[in-house]
Every structure is written in structure tokens, then in C-alpha cells.
Design an enzyme around this catalytic site. Structure first.
Site, PDB file in Angstrom:
ATOM      1  CB  CYS A 101       7.972  62.035  82.393  1.00 14.42           C
ATOM      2  SG  CYS A 101       6.332  61.684  81.786  1.00 14.42           S
ATOM      3  N   GLY A 126      11.833  62.435  77.218  1.00 12.78           N
ATOM      4  CA  GLY A 126      10.518  62.806  76.695  1.00 12.78           C
ATOM      5  C   GLY A 126      10.639  63.938  75.707  1.00 12.78           C
ATOM      6  CG  ASN A 181       9.721  59.609  85.344  1.00  5.31           C
ATOM      7  OD1 ASN A 181      10.823  59.182  85.653  1.00  5.31           O
ATOM      8  ND2 ASN A 181       9.036  59.089  84.357  1.00  5.31           N
ATOM      9  N   GLY A 182       6.454  58.554  85.906  1.00  4.98           N
ATOM     10  CA  GLY A 182       6.053  57.232  86.355  1.00  4.98           C
ATOM     11  C   GLY A 182       4.670  56.908  85.857  1.00  4.98           C
ATOM     12  CE1 TYR A 215      16.643  53.345  73.662  1.00  3.22           C
ATOM     13  CE2 TYR A 215      14.955  54.063  75.212  1.00  3.22           C
ATOM     14  CZ  TYR A 215      15.560  54.157  73.973  1.00  3.22           C
ATOM     15  OH  TYR A 215      15.111  55.068  73.069  1.00  3.22           O
TER      16      TYR A 215
END
Ligand code: AMP
Length: 480
Positions: free
Chosen positions: A22, A50, A124-125, A265
Site C-alpha cells: 500500500c 497499489g 501500509n504494512g 523493487y
């Protein structure tokens, strides 16, 4: 907004299906009009984090309005919606999750109404003990409307804030939850940013003329008219109110473990993470890769876009010219997670095409950032060979991905990770390459420039920064 109930059963869903990637954004600017538009721009810059759903929640004097839908940022929002989302503080979220749990109720920000008022949260996580806490809360009669771990966080904050300030409630919540989290929260007249005690997922602070912004990555700041100030530290909570930013280190004792894969990445190369430039990290990785795995060849090519920066570094160090061998169709989404292997292979062809005249008769070094299942490299090698490449040597700017990630990078379970089950020579043979070389863990850490102690390299070496509870090992460790 139609919420579809897909008979989702949290209990029976394999843990690795609950993992998410996210991006989060927050804007504090009481003096400024149109702050939802700023969030919209920020989300655009984080779209790579996302592509499944997007949402914005705006807070006007403690009242929160929100809109979220499935789709890309530009598909979800239009002028009219953004106009309706005005406020003094606004937060946003883009989400990607594996197939199966794709429905709008799981989109964020989450907005909850509790005794103290309305609260919006974007996460996010990935929590590793969400199921345990959720079971416990459900046993106590708490109901959940989504299947995401972020709702556990929102629920705990709401509970704890009954008799505490919001900051105290958040700190109390951090004592219960385990895993990775970069949170942006708005409540009352505050914008709050929280980074987990290990700092696994990134979160940066920016300043603009009317206030402050928070974002998963600093690449979002320029389009929002903000300047990068600093990263939120591991175990830090920042509270922005009355146009001032206050900091509280709520946990200063955990080992720092920033996700190495953000550098490999996931993040955009124009971001700065924990003080390190992602572009330079990737370029250095290419240079080090050329030193560690030299090979005689005619041309260095990249798998666009993920391998491009490392390929430039490899070409620079080896003195072998960089050239284009693969052209990417920019309108095709991600190929990484597709329902089955045949579809995954087809989507590599859909996404990448060989520049035959540039390849024919040449010895090629092809650089990519990672091999996960091995689908992409295997398919590309055969495409290059079909196009007449004399030799194809693969060089990878990350070490073998041999362990699942529980903290938000959406790698599949171990049995699908090619490096978990095969030697490097074996993989080289399987993908049809003339040779295969991966950068070493030490080489990658040198390229990034952070200390090994400050990074999570669990996807390469299996050293997780915290214990991964049995409940979430159930499926992913089945082959171990
Ligand atoms: P695979 O085909 O399964 O070996 O996946 C490798 C390709 O997926 C590489 O080209 C990577 O750039 C890309 N990749 C690596 N990690 C991820 C991720 N978490 N999400 C999407 N793509 C990824």
C-alpha cells in the site's frame, strides 16, 4: 458505493492471501483550499504501491467525509468527488492485495466513529498478530466490517481512546500490535503519523507553505508542492497540530529493520528512504553486481523498468554498452500476481516485446531486480533466444528471494519461491539462461549504504526482525 459480500471467511483465508502492499498520504493545511486534490496528486505519485483501490478521507473540524472505490486513483476520483472532500486535514490510501479479498469494504482509509469523535486511518504494512487480536475482540462482541488487519488497529485505537487522549490510545495500541505499519491518522484537529518500532515500512515528512505532508515515499512531495524534511523514525509518532509538528518516540528500543525490498523493487527510484537515495542504491547494486559476476558479452539490457537503473550501473562498471532489448507496453498492469501460471506467462508477453534487430546474434547480459517464481526471467530468456540472441546471461540485483515476507511485500508462499527450492545452477538451467548471477547480501547492503543492522533482509536470509507467530505460519511454512 456498493459493497459486495463475497462470503469472505477470515478464519479460512490463507495468511499469505491477506498480505498487502500500500501507499499512504496525509496533508495538514487548515489555511489551504482544495487539500483533497493535494492528496489525490500524492496518491498518483504512489500509484506503483497499489493499483487495486484508492480512497481519500477529509477532516473538517473533526467531521470526516470519505470516498473509496476499487480502481486506479484516476479512475476512482473526479473533480466533483474531490470538491466534496474539502477539509483542513486529509489522508489517502492506495492498496493492492492478492486476488480474492478485492472488494471495496477493504479499501482505505478506514473511518470509524467512536465516543470521542470520528477517526480516519490509512495503513501500509502487515500485522503478524492481527488474527489473534481479532479473535479476542470478536470474543468480546466487537464486530468487524472488513477482512483487513488495519481494522484491528482502528478498533484498538477506538477502544483505548475511551479514557485516553488519541496519542495515548495510539501508543497503547502499538503495545498490542506486531508487524509492520506506517500509519497516517486524522482525528480532531490533528494529523498523526506512526512508524512501527522496526521501521519496516517507510514514511516521510514534507513541508509545504501551508503546513505539512506525510507520505510513504518522498517521490510524492514535489507534485504536492512540498519539500522533503525527514523520515519518520522507527518507533516514532509525529503529531501535527496548530501548524506545528511534535515528535514522540514511543518505542526506542527495538532493532531498526527497514525493508530491503523497498530499495530493490518496491519504491520509486526518485524517493529517499531512511536518508538513502533509491536510484543510487540501485545503480550501485548494478556496479557491485558487475564486480561480483563479470561475464564477457556484447550488450547489457534491462528488464524495464524494474532492472533499468541496475543495468546502467552494470554497463558502467563492465564497460559493456547498455542497449535496449525489451520494449514495455506501459498500459499493462502488473504480471506478478495472476491467477495461474499460464496467465502469468502470457502477461509477460503482453507486457514485454523483444527488439529483435537489436538482439540478433548478440551475447546479452540481462539485468532484473529480482527473481521470485522465475516466470518472468524464464519467459524473457526464451523470447530473447527466439529472437536470435547468441547467449543470455542473467544478472539479478538482489540476492535469491528464498523466504516469504510477512511484512507487506507480496511474495508468494515459500513453495512458490524458486530460490527456496532450487540451487542457483538449477534455476539457471530451469530458466534456460547461459549463466545466472545474483548480487550477494553484503553487496546489496553496501549498495544501499545503510548498516545491515538497520535493514530487514529476511526475504534473503530468513532472519525475521520479530517472531512470526504460528497462526500466520500455518500456510506459508507448510513445506518447511
Ligand atoms: P517472477 O516472475 O515471479 O520471478 O517475478 C519477478 C518479477 O516480478 C521481476 O521482474 C520483479 O521486478 C517483479 N517483482 C518482484 N517483487 C515484486 C512484488 N512484490 N510485486 C510485484 N512485482 C514484483
Amino acid at each position: 458505493m456498493i459493497i459486495q459480500d463475497k462470503d469472505f471467511n477470515y478464519m479460512e483465508t490463507p495468511w499469505d492471501k491477506l498480505k498487502e502492499e500500500c501507499g499512504v498520504v496525509g496533508v495538514y493545511a487548515p489555511e489551504k483550499k482544495d487539500i483533497a486534490r493535494m492528496v489525490y496528486f500524492g496518491l498518483h505519485a504512489l500509484q506503483h504501491r497499489g493499483q487495486e483501490s484508492a480512497g481519500i478521507a477529509s477532516n473538517k473540524s473533526g467531521k470526516i467525509q470519505y470516498y473509496k472505490e476499487m480502481g486506479l486513483v484516476q479512475e476512482v476520483f473526479n473533480d466533483e468527488i474531490i470538491e466534496r472532500l474539502q477539509g483542513d486535514i486529509s489522508i489517502g490510501h492506495v492498496r493492492y492485495s492478492t486476488t480474492g479479498e478485492s472488494y471495496v469494504a477493504n479499501a482505505q482509509p478506514l473511518v470509524v466513529y467512536h465516543k470521542g469523535g470520528s477517526l480516519a486511518l490509512a495503513h501500509n504494512g502487515n500485522l503478524v498478530n492481527a488474527k489473534e487480536i481479532r479473535d479476542e475482540l470478536q470474543d468480546n462482541g466487537v464486530i468487524f466490517q472488513t477482512s483487513i488487519d488495519s481494522e484491528v488497529i482502528a478498533s484498538l485505537i477506538a477502544r483505548y481512546s475511551k479514557d485516553r487522549s488519541i496519542e495515548e490510545a495510539i501508543v497503547e495500541t502499538t503495545k498490542r500490535i506486531k508487524g509492520s505499519y506506517a500509519l497516517v491518522i486524522t482525528f480532531g484537529n490533528k494529523l498523526i503519523g506512526v512508524r512501527d518500532p522496526n521501521g519496516i515500512r517507510p514514511l516521510s515528512i514534507g513541508k509545504h507553505e501551508n503546513g505539512y505532508v506525510l507520505a510513504s515515499e518522498s517521490c510524492a512531495f514535489s507534485v504536492m508542492g512540498a519539500e522533503f524534511v525527514r523520515d519518520v523514525q522507527a518507533g516514532e509518532m509525529v503529531i501535527i497540530e496548530d501548524n506545528e509538528i511534535k515528535s514522540e518516540i514511543y518505542n526506542g528500543t527495538s532493532k531498526k529493520a527497514a525493508c530491503v525490498f523497498e530499495f530493490v523493487y518496491f519504491s520509486r527510484p526518485d524517493s529517499i528512504l531512511d536518508g538513502k537515495n533509491v536510484y543510487m542504491a540501485r545503480r550501485n547494486a548494478g556496479i557491485i553486481l558487475a564486480k561480483e559476476h563479470p561475464v564477457d558479452a556484447d550488450m547489457v539490457i534491462a528488464v524495464p523498468d524494474s532492472g533499468t537503473v541496475a543495468a546502467i550501473g552494470y554497463a558502467q562498471e563492465s564497460g559493456i554498452p547498455f542497449g535496449e532489448g525489451l520494449i514495455k507496453n506501459r498500459y499493462v498492469g502488473r504480471t506478478f500476481i495472476q491467477p495461474d501460471q499460464r496467465m502469468r506467462e502470457l502477461s509477460v508477453r503482453l507486457k514485454l516485446n523483444v527488439l529483435k534487430d537489436n538482439i540478433r546474434g548478440k551475447r546479452i547480459i540481462m539485468i532484473d531486480d529480482s527473481i521470485v517464481r522465475g516466470t518472468t526471467s524464464g519467459k524473457i530468456v526464451s523470447m530473447l533466444k527466439e529472437a536470435g540472441a547468441k547467449e543470455v546471461h542473467i544478472r539479478i540485483s538482489s540476492p535469491p528471494v528464498a523466504h516469504s515476507c510477512y511484512f507487506g511485500i507480496d511474495t508468494p508462499s515459500r513453495r512458490h519461491l524458486v530460490a527456496a527450492n532450487h540451487s542457483i545452477d538449477n534455476i539457471s538451467e530451469m530458466i534456460g539462461a547461459d549463466s545466472l548471477g545474483y548480487i550477494s547480501v553484503e553487496g546489496l547492503i553496501d549498495a544501499i549504504g545503510l548498516s545491515k543492522n538497520d535493514l530487514c533482509t529476511a526475504c534473503f536470509d530468513g532472519c525475521y526482525p520479530m517472531e512470526v507467530p504460528k497462526s500466520c505460519n500455518k500456510y506459508v511454512f507448510e513445506k518447511e
